[in-house]
Design an enzyme around this catalytic site. Structure first.
Site, PDB file in Angstrom:
ATOM      1  N   LYS A  40      -5.977   3.335  -2.149  1.00 50.09           N
ATOM      2  CA  LYS A  40      -5.154   2.760  -1.078  1.00 50.09           C
ATOM      3  C   LYS A  40      -5.937   2.564   0.219  1.00 50.09           C
ATOM      4  CE  LYS A  40      -1.339   2.141  -3.349  1.00 50.09           C
ATOM      5  NZ  LYS A  40      -0.896   0.765  -3.642  1.00 50.09           N
ATOM      6  N   SER A  61       0.852  -1.174   0.000  1.00 48.84           N
ATOM      7  CA  SER A  61       0.000   0.000   0.000  1.00 48.84           C
ATOM      8  C   SER A  61       0.894   1.233   0.000  1.00 48.84           C
ATOM      9  CB  SER A  61      -0.940  -0.031   1.218  1.00 48.84           C
ATOM     10  OG  SER A  61      -1.775   1.092   1.256  1.00 48.84           O
ATOM     11  N   TYR A 105      -5.936   8.366  -5.776  1.00 50.77           N
ATOM     12  CA  TYR A 105      -4.892   7.448  -5.322  1.00 50.77           C
ATOM     13  C   TYR A 105      -5.178   7.033  -3.879  1.00 50.77           C
ATOM     14  CZ  TYR A 105      -0.269   5.741  -3.937  1.00 50.77           C
ATOM     15  OH  TYR A 105       0.756   4.971  -3.452  1.00 50.77           O
TER      16      TYR A 105
END
Length: 275
Positions: A152, A134, A148
């Protein structure tokens, strides 16, 4: 320690490539998934019996399942490493629908489907470790990285729930959260257009800092992978691991602030229960 067998996505560059190299160097066998073969040609020539290269785009679900099945047909796999990802950069309203779909298809859906493809095999062999690479961006946030971060934070939630489902089958899970590291990540960013209305904002300052070299990248790729190897080999491993001083400091600060805010809400929270 006995030699291990790995299945790694995103092995053509950055942490994935370094992890592949380090695993091969210590005598392990690696199934390395890449979208283009050339970066691993030299490694394949050096380690013909240890390295098998799988040409794979994690957004193609049927191809993912076929590649994973092919790898497990060769024998048991100890470490399944979901690493393929990239960054989408830009303020939320400037992102195109196509950029959003591609970001989630790769980082979130691609990771989920890759791991799902491996699960029946891991259950059958009654052992295995799922490693999700991650980012500190799975716990903290920067402006311009909204999608993004969505990918994650999303994949970390998936892994946390999954870990509770598969523990009884001898499968454990590990989330690696590197901070800003000197890899090709920035070169590979998908950029949205800059909007004039954000001039002088925190988002614009972040953009300027990132592209004029002021933003700190303290993490070293090789040192990060060395730390990853130590943790991945642990029995049992911790569930989440921050790597790099920036990641550690930022995550620690964020968690403390959340806890302080939560504790202030106790009376309000309890008031929502049935009388």
């Amino acid at each position: 320690m006995l030699n291990k067998t790995w299945l790694i996505t995103g092995a053509s560059s950055g942490l994935g490539l370094m992890l592949t190299k380090k695993a091969l160097l210590r005598g392990d066998k690696v199934f390395a998934s890449v979208r283009r073969k050339s970066p691993l040609d030299e490694l394949k020539a050096t380690y013909p019996n240890q390295l098998e290269v799988l040409n794979l785009d994690v957004t193609e679900v049927n191809a993912v399942r076929s590649a994973v099945d092919k790898a497990f047909l060769k024998g048991s796999i100890d470490y399944v490493v979901s690493n393929a990802a990239y960054g989408l950069f830009g303020v939320a309203e400037a992102l195109s629908d196509q950029q959003i779909e591609r970001q989630l298809a790769t980082n979130l859906i691609g990771s989920i489907q890759f791991i799902r493809a491996a699960l029946p095999h891991l259950r059958k062999q009654n052992k295995g470790r799922i490693v999700q690479v991650s980012s500190e961006g799975g716990q903290v946030a920067y402006p311009n990285f909204s999608l993004y971060h969505a990918s994650k934070w999303g994949i970390e939630g998936f892994i946390e729930s999954l870990s509770l489902e598969v523990k009884e089958f001898g499968i454990d899970c590990l989330i690696i959260e590197p901070g800003p590291t000197e890899t090709p990540f920035i070169k590979g960013l998908d950029l949205a257009k800059s909007l004039a209305c954000y001039k002088g904002s925190a988002a614009e300052q972040m953009r300027t800092s990132l592209f004029n070299g002021e933003f700190p990248f303290k993490g070293d790729t090789e040192n990060t992978v060395n730390a990853m190897l130590k943790v991945i080999d642990m029995s049992p491993p911790p569930f989440r691991v921050a790597l790099g001083s920036i990641a550690f400091d930022n995550i620690q600060r964020a968690l403390r602030l959340r806890l302080v805010e939560l504790e202030k809400q106790k009376v309000l929270a309890y008031s929502a229960d049935k009388n």
